[in-house]
Design a protein around this motif. Structure first.
Motif, PDB file in Angstrom:
ATOM      1  N   GLY A   1       0.775  -1.231   0.000  1.00  0.00           N
ATOM      2  CA  GLY A   1       0.000   0.000   0.000  1.00  0.00           C
ATOM      3  C   GLY A   1       0.804   1.277   0.000  1.00  0.00           C
ATOM      4  N   ASN A   2       2.127   1.186   0.154  1.00  0.00           N
ATOM      5  CA  ASN A   2       2.913   2.418   0.199  1.00  0.00           C
ATOM      6  C   ASN A   2       3.470   2.754  -1.179  1.00  0.00           C
ATOM      7  OD1 ASN A   2       4.632   0.076   0.597  1.00  0.00           O
ATOM      8  ND2 ASN A   2       6.329   1.495   0.967  1.00  0.00           N
ATOM      9  N   ASP A   3       3.444   4.029  -1.504  1.00  0.00           N
ATOM     10  CA  ASP A   3       4.053   4.531  -2.735  1.00  0.00           C
ATOM     11  C   ASP A   3       5.477   4.940  -2.399  1.00  0.00           C
ATOM     12  OD1 ASP A   3       4.921   5.799  -5.004  1.00  0.00           O
ATOM     13  OD2 ASP A   3       3.188   7.130  -5.197  1.00  0.00           O
ATOM     14  N   GLU A   4       6.434   4.132  -2.801  1.00  0.00           N
ATOM     15  CA  GLU A   4       7.827   4.341  -2.410  1.00  0.00           C
ATOM     16  C   GLU A   4       8.462   5.578  -3.035  1.00  0.00           C
ATOM     17  OE1 GLU A   4       8.495  -0.465  -2.264  1.00  0.00           O
ATOM     18  OE2 GLU A   4       8.092   0.663  -4.090  1.00  0.00           O
ATOM     19  N   ARG A   5       7.791   6.179  -3.975  1.00  0.00           N
ATOM     20  CA  ARG A   5       8.321   7.397  -4.590  1.00  0.00           C
ATOM     21  C   ARG A   5       7.937   8.658  -3.812  1.00  0.00           C
ATOM     22  NH1 ARG A   5       9.652   6.483 -10.293  1.00  0.00           N
ATOM     23  NH2 ARG A   5       9.351   4.276 -10.778  1.00  0.00           N
ATOM     24  N   THR A   6       7.175   8.488  -2.738  1.00  0.00           N
ATOM     25  CA  THR A   6       6.767   9.616  -1.911  1.00  0.00           C
ATOM     26  C   THR A   6       7.417   9.528  -0.541  1.00  0.00           C
ATOM     27  OG1 THR A   6       4.847   8.493  -0.929  1.00  0.00           O
ATOM     28  CG2 THR A   6       4.533   9.568  -3.071  1.00  0.00           C
ATOM     29  N   ARG A   7       7.457  10.639   0.175  1.00  0.00           N
ATOM     30  CA  ARG A   7       8.036  10.642   1.514  1.00  0.00           C
ATOM     31  C   ARG A   7       7.249   9.759   2.469  1.00  0.00           C
ATOM     32  NH1 ARG A   7      10.582  16.569   3.017  1.00  0.00           N
ATOM     33  NH2 ARG A   7      11.875  16.774   1.128  1.00  0.00           N
ATOM     34  N   ALA A   8       5.946   9.768   2.340  1.00  0.00           N
ATOM     35  CA  ALA A   8       5.116   8.958   3.237  1.00  0.00           C
ATOM     36  C   ALA A   8       5.306   7.467   3.000  1.00  0.00           C
ATOM     37  CB  ALA A   8       3.649   9.329   3.060  1.00  0.00           C
ATOM     38  N   GLY A   9       5.783   7.100   1.824  1.00  0.00           N
ATOM     39  CA  GLY A   9       5.927   5.685   1.493  1.00  0.00           C
ATOM     40  C   GLY A   9       7.352   5.203   1.360  1.00  0.00           C
ATOM     41  N   ASP A  10       8.308   6.032   1.743  1.00  0.00           N
ATOM     42  CA  ASP A  10       9.732   5.707   1.550  1.00  0.00           C
ATOM     43  C   ASP A  10      10.223   4.719   2.615  1.00  0.00           C
ATOM     44  OD1 ASP A  10      12.334   5.986   0.379  1.00  0.00           O
ATOM     45  OD2 ASP A  10      12.885   7.286   2.057  1.00  0.00           O
ATOM     46  N   ASP A  11       9.676   3.508   2.597  1.00  0.00           N
ATOM     47  CA  ASP A  11      10.067   2.424   3.504  1.00  0.00           C
ATOM     48  C   ASP A  11      10.307   1.156   2.689  1.00  0.00           C
ATOM     49  OD1 ASP A  11       9.891   3.896   5.847  1.00  0.00           O
ATOM     50  OD2 ASP A  11       7.894   3.194   6.364  1.00  0.00           O
ATOM     51  N   TYR A  12      11.201   0.307   3.206  1.00  0.00           N
ATOM     52  CA  TYR A  12      11.533  -0.932   2.507  1.00  0.00           C
ATOM     53  C   TYR A  12      11.845  -2.030   3.515  1.00  0.00           C
ATOM     54  CZ  TYR A  12      12.102   2.445  -1.221  1.00  0.00           C
ATOM     55  OH  TYR A  12      11.874   3.453  -2.115  1.00  0.00           O
ATOM     56  N   PRO A  13      11.431  -3.272   3.237  1.00  0.00           N
ATOM     57  CA  PRO A  13      11.799  -4.354   4.133  1.00  0.00           C
ATOM     58  C   PRO A  13      13.296  -4.635   4.107  1.00  0.00           C
ATOM     59  CG  PRO A  13      10.743  -5.222   2.165  1.00  0.00           C
ATOM     60  CD  PRO A  13      10.586  -3.733   2.120  1.00  0.00           C
ATOM     61  N   ALA A  14      13.951  -4.307   2.992  1.00  0.00           N
ATOM     62  CA  ALA A  14      15.403  -4.500   2.900  1.00  0.00           C
ATOM     63  C   ALA A  14      15.973  -3.532   1.875  1.00  0.00           C
ATOM     64  CB  ALA A  14      15.729  -5.939   2.506  1.00  0.00           C
ATOM     65  N   ARG A  15      17.112  -2.971   2.239  1.00  0.00           N
ATOM     66  CA  ARG A  15      17.834  -2.127   1.285  1.00  0.00           C
ATOM     67  C   ARG A  15      19.326  -2.174   1.584  1.00  0.00           C
ATOM     68  NH1 ARG A  15      16.304   4.163   1.790  1.00  0.00           N
ATOM     69  NH2 ARG A  15      14.486   3.805   3.092  1.00  0.00           N
ATOM     70  N   VAL A  16      20.113  -2.058   0.524  1.00  0.00           N
ATOM     71  CA  VAL A  16      21.572  -2.008   0.624  1.00  0.00           C
ATOM     72  C   VAL A  16      22.018  -0.707  -0.018  1.00  0.00           C
ATOM     73  CG1 VAL A  16      23.750  -3.075  -0.070  1.00  0.00           C
ATOM     74  CG2 VAL A  16      21.808  -4.531   0.570  1.00  0.00           C
ATOM     75  N   TYR A  17      22.723   0.122   0.758  1.00  0.00           N
ATOM     76  CA  TYR A  17      23.246   1.390   0.250  1.00  0.00           C
ATOM     77  C   TYR A  17      24.698   1.218  -0.189  1.00  0.00           C
ATOM     78  CZ  TYR A  17      19.958   3.902   3.495  1.00  0.00           C
ATOM     79  OH  TYR A  17      18.896   4.388   4.205  1.00  0.00           O
ATOM     80  N   VAL A  18      25.062   1.927  -1.245  1.00  0.00           N
ATOM     81  CA  VAL A  18      26.470   2.152  -1.570  1.00  0.00           C
ATOM     82  C   VAL A  18      26.663   3.657  -1.557  1.00  0.00           C
ATOM     83  CG1 VAL A  18      28.326   1.798  -3.220  1.00  0.00           C
ATOM     84  CG2 VAL A  18      26.531   0.067  -2.989  1.00  0.00           C
ATOM     85  N   VAL A  19      27.565   4.142  -0.687  1.00  0.00           N
ATOM     86  CA  VAL A  19      27.687   5.573  -0.412  1.00  0.00           C
ATOM     87  C   VAL A  19      28.995   6.122  -0.972  1.00  0.00           C
ATOM     88  CG1 VAL A  19      27.726   7.341   1.389  1.00  0.00           C
ATOM     89  CG2 VAL A  19      26.314   5.286   1.676  1.00  0.00           C
ATOM     90  N   PHE A  20      28.897   7.267  -1.628  1.00  0.00           N
ATOM     91  CA  PHE A  20      30.042   8.004  -2.156  1.00  0.00           C
ATOM     92  C   PHE A  20      30.046   9.353  -1.455  1.00  0.00           C
ATOM     93  CE2 PHE A  20      28.284   5.134  -5.190  1.00  0.00           C
ATOM     94  CZ  PHE A  20      29.351   4.559  -5.864  1.00  0.00           C
ATOM     95  N   SER A  21      31.044   9.632  -0.628  1.00  0.00           N
ATOM     96  CA  SER A  21      30.950  10.785   0.265  1.00  0.00           C
ATOM     97  C   SER A  21      31.197  12.125  -0.418  1.00  0.00           C
ATOM     98  CB  SER A  21      31.940  10.644   1.421  1.00  0.00           C
ATOM     99  OG  SER A  21      33.250  10.952   1.004  1.00  0.00           O
TER     100      SER A  21
END
Length: 213
Positions: A95-115
């Motif tokens: 039910g969440n729209d991940e493209r919005t702030r209210a829906g920006d949740d995920y059961p799993a995510r992996v970040y790759v960060v470039f500082s």
């Protein structure tokens, strides 16, 4: 998200890795938590080593919370551009729209960060996510900052409860997302978060490493 990127950029004393064939980031299968640090945003997602289906991994349990684990690294994508990892989710968010702030949740995510080095405002990240309904390999800017780019690696419930192996060319993904060559990878992070939706999610993260093509 934006605070996380800025915080990593300012506080990052990177660890250099030797060798150009494989760079181990996470060795959770060996019970190795060395170098992994905590970052909280809204409450505490619980992370603990857990044996699931014969695989020792880092389990994440989120209930309307958002906190992650990250490891500072220095990875040369010209030598080892391919990110490999295994993961599993206990269910997807619905039910969440991940493209919005209210829906920006995920059961799993992996970040790759470039500082971005001293230019911390240029901190960027690729987020590989398990989406609820976005098509696999679809991509979009993060709802909170255009410095982070989201890519749906898995989508929907077809593979819920299964260990899934992933492989991504981070250098190619960065070029497509930001239209330029990436620098060194400065950190890798994982997060299971449900603070925006108030939902509950469980995921398991296995080993993570960079390799040559």
């Amino acid at each position: 998200m934006k605070k996380f990127l800025l915080w990593i950029a300012i506080c990052l004393p990177t660890i250099a890795w030797s060798g150009d064939e494989r760079v181990d980031i996470a060795r959770f299968s060996r019970g190795d938590m060395n170098g992994w640090q905590k970052k909280s945003f809204s409450g505490e997602t619980r992370y603990s080593l857990d044996n699931s289906d014969g695989q020792l991994a880092l389990r994440a349990d989120s209930s309307a919370t958002a906190s992650g684990r990250y490891r500072e690294v220095s990875v040369d994508l010209n030598k080892t551009p391919i990110l490999n990892w295994i993961w599993k989710v206990g269910g997807i968010l619905t039910g969440n729209d991940e493209r919005t702030r209210a829906g920006d949740d995920y059961p799993a995510r992996v970040y790759v960060v470039f500082s971005g080095g001293v230019m911390f405002w240029r901190t960027r990240a690729i987020n590989y996510v398990w989406s609820n309904q976005q098509p696999i390999d679809s991509r979009w800017p993060n709802a909170f900052t255009d410095h982070a780019h989201m890519i749906a690696i898995e989508s929907g419930s077809d593979r819920v409860g299964q260990w899934v192996s992933e492989r991504r060319d981070v250098r190619a993904d960065y070029r497509r997302a930001f239209g330029e060559e990436p620098g060194h990878v400065d950190a890798v992070a994982i997060m299971t978060d449900t603070d925006n939706t108030g939902a509950v999610a469980t995921a398991w993260y296995g080993d993570i490493w960079f390799a040559e093509k």
